[in-house]
Enzyme design. Sequence first.
Site, mmCIF file in Angstrom:
data_model
loop_
_atom_site.group_PDB
_atom_site.id
_atom_site.type_symbol
_atom_site.label_atom_id
_atom_site.label_comp_id
_atom_site.label_asym_id
_atom_site.label_seq_id
_atom_site.Cartn_x
_atom_site.Cartn_y
_atom_site.Cartn_z
ATOM 1 N N GLU A 39 0.493 -11.544 -22.503
ATOM 2 C CA GLU A 39 1.486 -11.627 -21.423
ATOM 3 C C GLU A 39 2.128 -13.007 -21.347
ATOM 4 O OE1 GLU A 39 0.495 -8.906 -18.000
ATOM 5 O OE2 GLU A 39 -1.497 -9.710 -18.380
ATOM 6 N N CYS A 52 2.780 -2.093 -22.917
ATOM 7 C CA CYS A 52 2.593 -1.327 -21.679
ATOM 8 C C CYS A 52 3.417 -1.843 -20.491
ATOM 9 C CB CYS A 52 1.117 -1.273 -21.300
ATOM 10 S SG CYS A 52 0.425 -2.864 -20.869
ATOM 11 N N HIS A 106 0.828 -1.205 0.000
ATOM 12 C CA HIS A 106 0.000 0.000 0.000
ATOM 13 C C HIS A 106 0.860 1.251 0.000
ATOM 14 C CE1 HIS A 106 -3.172 -2.622 2.172
ATOM 15 N NE2 HIS A 106 -3.024 -2.916 0.913
HETATM 16 C C1 PEP Z 1 2.902 -6.431 -17.538
HETATM 17 O O1 PEP Z 1 2.882 -7.586 -17.128
HETATM 18 O O2 PEP Z 1 3.753 -5.982 -18.314
HETATM 19 C C2 PEP Z 1 1.875 -5.472 -17.094
HETATM 20 C C3 PEP Z 1 1.769 -4.272 -17.643
HETATM 21 O O3 PEP Z 1 1.072 -5.836 -16.067
HETATM 22 P P1 PEP Z 1 1.537 -5.874 -14.542
HETATM 23 O O4 PEP Z 1 2.891 -5.257 -14.461
HETATM 24 O O5 PEP Z 1 0.504 -5.160 -13.769
HETATM 25 O O6 PEP Z 1 1.553 -7.358 -14.283
HETATM 26 MG MG MG Z 2 1.108 -8.352 -16.179
#
Ligand code: PEP
Ligand code: MG
Length: 747
Positions: free
Chosen positions: A606, A677, A364
Amino acid sequence: MPHRMETESRKLLGRLREALAADNEGQARLDAVVGLIADSMGAEVCSIYLFRDAETLELCATRGLQAEAVHQTRMRLGEGLVGRVAKERQVVNTADAPAAKGFRYMPETGEERFASFCGVPIQRLGEVLGVLVVQSKDGREYTPDEVYALEIVAMVIAEMTELGAFVGEGAALSARHQQSVMLRGSVAQEGASEGVVFLHEPRVVVTNPISDDPERERARLNDAINQLRSGVDEMLTGSGSVDEAQTQVLEAYRMFANSSSWLRRMEADVENGLSAEAAVEKEQSHARARMSKSKDPYLRERLHDLDDLSNRLLRILTGQGAAARADMPDNPILVARNIGPGELLEYGKKIKGIVLEEGSVGSHATIVARAWAIPLIINARGVTREALNGDPILVDGEQGIAHLRPDETVQAAFQDKLAMQTRAQERYASIRDLPATAKCGTTISLQMNAGLIADLPSLAGSGAEGVGLFRTELQFLVRNQMPRRAELSALYSRVLKAADGKRVAFRTLDIGSDKVLPYMKPNDEPNPAMGWRAIRVGLDKPGVLRMQLQALLRAANGQPLDVMFPFITQINEYRSARAEMDKAIARETKLGHPLPSALRVGAMLETPSLAFAPDVFFEEVDFISIGGNDLKQFFFAADRENERVRRRYDTLDISFLSFIERVVKRCALSGTPLSFCGEDAGRPVEALCLAALGIRTLSMRPASIGPVKHLLRRVDLNEVKSVMDEAIANGDQSVRRAVSDWLVYQV
Ligand code: PEP
Ligand code: MG
């Protein structure tokens, strides 16, 4: 505790106080202390072992063992009975030491003659400084009262060690807190800052561990508890202006402050003769010992809340930390073992940097620090032991390094770095409203990642074109109960309102793996990152997913809406998730609610498998966003949370890049919009290579937009691609070297 022991303890403490007050060298004081304890306990041996470095204990004083062994006898942490006491932070009390687990024979001490052994850790607020041992020839176990008395004496020794009462020659008796130290941790929020140490837990010194007057101590304890509770209540009422989710965190915190079992245990200690401060410290040490052993992230967070409250209580009782906030220096760098979100919110944005001994990327407090863009280093082992209030400290949030009491060379290099950063920030500000158009004419859409309402002001400030990834789980993580649909929909509509017509790609809940909801039973999975997480949970238990989709549709209230599902591994998962969206739309239509004017439903790529999905998947899906953080960990089989391996494989490794290129080509064939991303999108050289491969949308932390745009605008992406191709043709493992060398002549 029987009366006899009580008075014995008190007498012993009285004598100890005198011995410590005498104008003596550290060694002479230690010698006096072991003599006093041996006499008072009727033990033939009393010894004190202190750490000479993080792994080695040294015999520093003894009554009863061979005098020549002092400063000669050493053992590793965990070695022998003494090492075991230190490692396990637990008392070892045995009538037959040679038969006990871990016994190690040390001829130089002559200790084989002693059958019984009782060792207690000398610890202060969970940090073990050494071990206090008594031994006797007769084979007897020390009674619980004797052990209790030893623990209290050990507490006093710990306080005096901290105060420098035993400073002398050699590493084990060296003065603490003077050398310059470099501490390596991991990055939780990037940035660099310079300032002075501001300890979250000012070193409270408990000078009165024993009390003659339990009545008075109980009253003091109760008074302090009442103050603590009203303080927490005030924090809650005063938090009206902050994010609603942050208020939920404070609610959980208040629940702990009102726990009656916590108070009962401390009252029992006071009844047994401890002062109110010592009772709190004892509870705190136990909580910390449990915390260090627990692997359950949920339990650790809860124990941490308890630790946080104990600190406040100690400060109230001793008055020592009461002025702490008022005394906050200019440019404070907050140093703590860990910190609760409540405390961080209370300190506010005055904090210039944070270095934590523990912490985690998903905690948090990290969420709050990220929202405020305060450089944060976590897992900086030893920082709370080493740092003193007012010490100069440099926080390098790019490398995950803190320089404590830096020497001049380090200081100068860091100044250069800061100056460069300031100049760079000015440069970035000047191009904020310009497009990220490369010299070849290609324009890349730079978007930002977000997760809290507090992130959204960055949308305007950073020049981001939209939110390419809104991590919805953060809202679930900072609450102590499942949010309701109406709450979620109100929140999402605030997000859309703040985005003011810019695109926001909401990612549905990605829990599991490192993100454990406080109110859901944690699953004990051997491999959580590859376990029951994200869309897998969403499809198996669709209640939450349905609620979330409905909340999103309502929040859109007739405006365009982008939603994407995390961790899609196969076409069927996407279809099932999309079917949930269709059902939600049907429900909303039936209820007469307005539908989004345009709805785009995407998938996060992913796992490598999705890149090999049938063509029809690429045709059906409205857009794809590559979650590079997860994709990379599965592509290279390298845990993104594991410091040993997470940087081992380069994103610019040609295998990974050719995989990405394949995805780009498949998307181009079907006309599917593609974005990236993961964290790598925000690293300029990586961003350049991704753009050169054909990715046209990159989503990153707001602070990365300036540096990425700056670089993109100065290069021709066709040239970048040629450099990459040449490196591949040369058989390079990664294109990083070739691209970096080429860049030197371009910018
Ligand atoms: C990723 O896996 O690249 C992603 C953007 O999601 P997170 O980092 O929240 O798993
Ligand atoms: Mg991810």
